[in-house]
Design a protein around this motif. Structure first.
Motif, PDB file in Angstrom:
ATOM      1  N   ASN A  28      26.696  27.297  39.319  1.00 22.19           N
ATOM      2  CA  ASN A  28      25.530  27.692  39.974  1.00 22.19           C
ATOM      3  C   ASN A  28      26.715  27.630  41.599  1.00 22.19           C
ATOM      4  OD1 ASN A  28      22.964  26.124  38.440  1.00 22.19           O
ATOM      5  ND2 ASN A  28      23.982  24.668  39.436  1.00 22.19           N
ATOM      6  N   ASN A  29      25.564  28.794  41.700  1.00 21.01           N
ATOM      7  CA  ASN A  29      26.267  29.695  43.030  1.00 21.01           C
ATOM      8  C   ASN A  29      27.462  30.465  43.102  1.00 21.01           C
ATOM      9  OD1 ASN A  29      23.916  28.916  44.670  1.00 21.01           O
ATOM     10  ND2 ASN A  29      24.953  26.013  44.575  1.00 21.01           N
ATOM     11  N   ILE A  30      27.086  31.345  42.194  1.00 17.55           N
ATOM     12  CA  ILE A  30      28.138  32.007  41.511  1.00 17.55           C
ATOM     13  C   ILE A  30      28.525  33.190  42.632  1.00 17.55           C
ATOM     14  CG2 ILE A  30      29.883  33.917  40.087  1.00 17.55           C
ATOM     15  CD1 ILE A  30      28.953  32.198  38.101  1.00 17.55           C
ATOM     16  N   TYR A  31      29.426  33.140  43.396  1.00 16.69           N
ATOM     17  CA  TYR A  31      29.877  34.260  44.485  1.00 16.69           C
ATOM     18  C   TYR A  31      29.706  35.705  44.167  1.00 16.69           C
ATOM     19  CZ  TYR A  31      30.905  36.896  48.376  1.00 16.69           C
ATOM     20  OH  TYR A  31      30.960  37.114  49.987  1.00 16.69           O
ATOM     21  N   GLY A  32      30.778  36.003  43.061  1.00 16.08           N
ATOM     22  CA  GLY A  32      30.195  37.804  43.049  1.00 16.08           C
ATOM     23  C   GLY A  32      30.686  37.801  41.446  1.00 16.08           C
ATOM     24  N   MET A  33      29.802  38.429  40.718  1.00 15.71           N
ATOM     25  CA  MET A  33      30.130  39.202  39.884  1.00 15.71           C
ATOM     26  C   MET A  33      30.455  40.518  39.289  1.00 15.71           C
ATOM     27  SD  MET A  33      27.465  36.290  37.250  1.00 15.71           S
ATOM     28  CE  MET A  33      28.570  36.799  36.510  1.00 15.71           C
ATOM     29  N   GLY A  34      31.215  40.668  38.343  1.00 14.98           N
ATOM     30  CA  GLY A  34      31.476  42.119  37.982  1.00 14.98           C
ATOM     31  C   GLY A  34      32.234  42.547  36.586  1.00 14.98           C
ATOM     32  N   TRP A  35      31.725  43.991  36.510  1.00 17.81           N
ATOM     33  CA  TRP A  35      31.964  44.165  35.107  1.00 17.81           C
ATOM     34  C   TRP A  35      33.990  45.141  35.083  1.00 17.81           C
ATOM     35  CZ3 TRP A  35      29.795  42.894  30.746  1.00 17.81           C
ATOM     36  CH2 TRP A  35      28.286  42.513  30.731  1.00 17.81           C
ATOM     37  N   PHE A  36      34.115  44.769  34.122  1.00 16.51           N
ATOM     38  CA  PHE A  36      35.096  45.863  34.589  1.00 16.51           C
ATOM     39  C   PHE A  36      35.427  46.604  32.597  1.00 16.51           C
ATOM     40  CE2 PHE A  36      38.339  44.821  37.994  1.00 16.51           C
ATOM     41  CZ  PHE A  36      37.070  43.905  38.573  1.00 16.51           C
ATOM     42  N   ARG A  44      42.990  48.283  32.151  1.00 20.32           N
ATOM     43  CA  ARG A  44      41.553  47.446  31.901  1.00 20.32           C
ATOM     44  C   ARG A  44      41.377  48.417  34.182  1.00 20.32           C
ATOM     45  NH1 ARG A  44      40.179  41.577  30.364  1.00 20.32           N
ATOM     46  NH2 ARG A  44      41.763  41.110  33.023  1.00 20.32           N
ATOM     47  N   ALA A  45      40.115  48.490  34.228  1.00 19.84           N
ATOM     48  CA  ALA A  45      39.757  49.520  35.404  1.00 19.84           C
ATOM     49  C   ALA A  45      38.512  48.330  36.037  1.00 19.84           C
ATOM     50  CB  ALA A  45      39.382  51.175  35.421  1.00 19.84           C
ATOM     51  N   PHE A  46      38.040  49.215  36.534  1.00 19.51           N
ATOM     52  CA  PHE A  46      36.683  47.966  37.620  1.00 19.51           C
ATOM     53  C   PHE A  46      35.024  49.581  37.156  1.00 19.51           C
ATOM     54  CE2 PHE A  46      33.695  46.498  40.569  1.00 19.51           C
ATOM     55  CZ  PHE A  46      32.885  47.822  41.500  1.00 19.51           C
ATOM     56  N   VAL A  47      34.216  48.482  37.435  1.00 16.90           N
ATOM     57  CA  VAL A  47      33.104  49.392  36.727  1.00 16.90           C
ATOM     58  C   VAL A  47      32.107  49.262  37.936  1.00 16.90           C
ATOM     59  CG1 VAL A  47      31.147  49.528  35.312  1.00 16.90           C
ATOM     60  CG2 VAL A  47      33.298  49.296  34.300  1.00 16.90           C
ATOM     61  N   ALA A  48      31.752  47.447  38.379  1.00 17.25           N
ATOM     62  CA  ALA A  48      30.309  47.530  38.954  1.00 17.25           C
ATOM     63  C   ALA A  48      31.048  46.433  39.430  1.00 17.25           C
ATOM     64  CB  ALA A  48      29.353  47.536  38.097  1.00 17.25           C
ATOM     65  N   ALA A  49      30.235  45.485  40.399  1.00 21.74           N
ATOM     66  CA  ALA A  49      30.012  44.960  40.960  1.00 21.74           C
ATOM     67  C   ALA A  49      28.867  44.003  41.750  1.00 21.74           C
ATOM     68  CB  ALA A  49      31.655  44.554  41.530  1.00 21.74           C
ATOM     69  N   ILE A  50      28.222  42.594  41.759  1.00 24.57           N
ATOM     70  CA  ILE A  50      27.253  42.555  43.048  1.00 24.57           C
ATOM     71  C   ILE A  50      27.475  41.166  43.107  1.00 24.57           C
ATOM     72  CG2 ILE A  50      25.554  41.626  40.830  1.00 24.57           C
ATOM     73  CD1 ILE A  50      23.536  42.385  42.725  1.00 24.57           C
ATOM     74  N   TRP A  51      27.988  41.183  44.340  1.00 24.10           N
ATOM     75  CA  TRP A  51      28.372  39.876  45.296  1.00 24.10           C
ATOM     76  C   TRP A  51      27.145  39.467  46.128  1.00 24.10           C
ATOM     77  CZ3 TRP A  51      34.270  39.693  47.050  1.00 24.10           C
ATOM     78  CH2 TRP A  51      35.457  39.633  45.658  1.00 24.10           C
ATOM     79  N   ARG A  52      27.577  38.398  46.357  1.00 23.81           N
ATOM     80  CA  ARG A  52      26.448  37.160  47.255  1.00 23.81           C
ATOM     81  C   ARG A  52      27.160  37.986  48.603  1.00 23.81           C
ATOM     82  NH1 ARG A  52      23.347  33.529  45.354  1.00 23.81           N
ATOM     83  NH2 ARG A  52      23.551  32.448  43.676  1.00 23.81           N
ATOM     84  N   GLY A  53      25.971  36.722  50.002  1.00 21.81           N
ATOM     85  CA  GLY A  53      25.780  37.604  51.248  1.00 21.81           C
ATOM     86  C   GLY A  53      25.568  39.000  51.241  1.00 21.81           C
ATOM     87  N   THR A 103      38.344  35.824  52.977  1.00 18.37           N
ATOM     88  CA  THR A 103      38.578  36.684  53.603  1.00 18.37           C
ATOM     89  C   THR A 103      39.903  37.227  52.936  1.00 18.37           C
ATOM     90  OG1 THR A 103      38.530  35.613  55.394  1.00 18.37           O
ATOM     91  CG2 THR A 103      39.458  37.942  55.728  1.00 18.37           C
ATOM     92  N   GLY A 104      39.362  38.985  52.660  1.00 15.35           N
ATOM     93  CA  GLY A 104      40.187  39.736  51.584  1.00 15.35           C
ATOM     94  C   GLY A 104      40.556  39.890  50.047  1.00 15.35           C
ATOM     95  N   ALA A 105      39.154  38.805  49.677  1.00 17.15           N
ATOM     96  CA  ALA A 105      38.899  39.556  48.990  1.00 17.15           C
ATOM     97  C   ALA A 105      37.867  40.698  48.005  1.00 17.15           C
ATOM     98  CB  ALA A 105      38.284  38.612  47.833  1.00 17.15           C
ATOM     99  N   ARG A 106      38.013  41.840  47.307  1.00 12.11           N
ATOM    100  CA  ARG A 106      37.867  42.182  47.032  1.00 12.11           C
ATOM    101  C   ARG A 106      37.144  42.927  45.125  1.00 12.11           C
ATOM    102  NH1 ARG A 106      38.356  43.218  51.458  1.00 12.11           N
ATOM    103  NH2 ARG A 106      39.670  44.373  52.723  1.00 12.11           N
ATOM    104  N   TYR A 107      36.164  43.162  45.604  1.00 10.45           N
ATOM    105  CA  TYR A 107      34.985  43.569  44.250  1.00 10.45           C
ATOM    106  C   TYR A 107      35.198  44.234  43.235  1.00 10.45           C
ATOM    107  CZ  TYR A 107      33.803  48.297  46.269  1.00 10.45           C
ATOM    108  OH  TYR A 107      33.798  49.313  46.068  1.00 10.45           O
ATOM    109  N   TYR A 108      36.328  45.314  43.388  1.00  8.56           N
ATOM    110  CA  TYR A 108      37.169  45.767  42.440  1.00  8.56           C
ATOM    111  C   TYR A 108      38.501  45.525  41.862  1.00  8.56           C
ATOM    112  CZ  TYR A 108      39.498  47.592  46.920  1.00  8.56           C
ATOM    113  OH  TYR A 108      40.191  47.834  48.330  1.00  8.56           O
ATOM    114  N   ARG A 109      39.004  44.695  42.200  1.00 11.58           N
ATOM    115  CA  ARG A 109      40.126  44.287  42.503  1.00 11.58           C
ATOM    116  C   ARG A 109      40.194  42.847  41.361  1.00 11.58           C
ATOM    117  NH1 ARG A 109      43.754  43.308  47.499  1.00 11.58           N
ATOM    118  NH2 ARG A 109      42.065  41.571  47.773  1.00 11.58           N
ATOM    119  N   GLU A 110      41.391  43.105  40.304  1.00 12.34           N
ATOM    120  CA  GLU A 110      40.901  42.000  39.310  1.00 12.34           C
ATOM    121  C   GLU A 110      41.636  40.472  39.352  1.00 12.34           C
ATOM    122  OE1 GLU A 110      42.373  44.960  35.257  1.00 12.34           O
ATOM    123  OE2 GLU A 110      42.049  42.722  35.217  1.00 12.34           O
TER     124      GLU A 110
END
Length: 126
Positions: A28-36, A44-53, A103-110
């Motif tokens: 519940n309430n996962i902040y960010g989800m992504g695909w690599f 492995r490399a970033f593909v897409a992400a969607i984060w709350r906020g 703070t400082g987390a990045r959607y593209y960073r594994e």
């Protein structure tokens, strides 16, 4: 949190696939989800992400305009609609999740994702 990815397969170039990822456990309430993705013999490399906020979707340049990420918060799922697939999209695709804002987390960073699914193979033939 456990993540289960599905929807991979073999498709011809120009075709489409839809990947799904279901989250369970403390999902519940996962902040960010992504695909690599990890192509054969590559990292492995970033593909897409969607984060709350913001709920803004983020994409790697290589997939912009072809892939669409979406999430169903009620069902704890994230999807990746992949259109106009190319042979270079061939890879194992992994879904990932981050539970909280930092703070400082990045959607593209594994390293900013703590939870990972097992991967689903997408093969695009030419």
């Amino acid at each position: 949190v456990q993540l289960q990815a599905s929807g991979g397969g073999l498709v011809q170039a120009g075709g489409s696939l839809r990947l799904s990822c279901a989250a369970s456990g403390r999902a519940n309430n996962i902040y960010g989800m992504g695909w690599f993705r990890q192509p054969p013999g590559k990292e492995r490399a970033f593909v897409a992400a969607i984060w709350r906020g913001s709920d803004i979707a983020y994409y790697a340049d290589s997939v912009k305009g072809r892939f669409t990420i979406s999430r169903d918060n009620a069902e704890n799922m994230v999807f990746l609609q992949m259109n106009n697939l190319k042979p270079e999209d061939t890879a194992v695709y992994y879904c990932s999740a981050r539970l909280t804002y930092k703070t400082g987390a990045r959607y593209y960073r594994e390293n900013d994702y703590a939870y990972w699914g097992q991967g689903t193979l997408v093969t695009v033939s030419s």
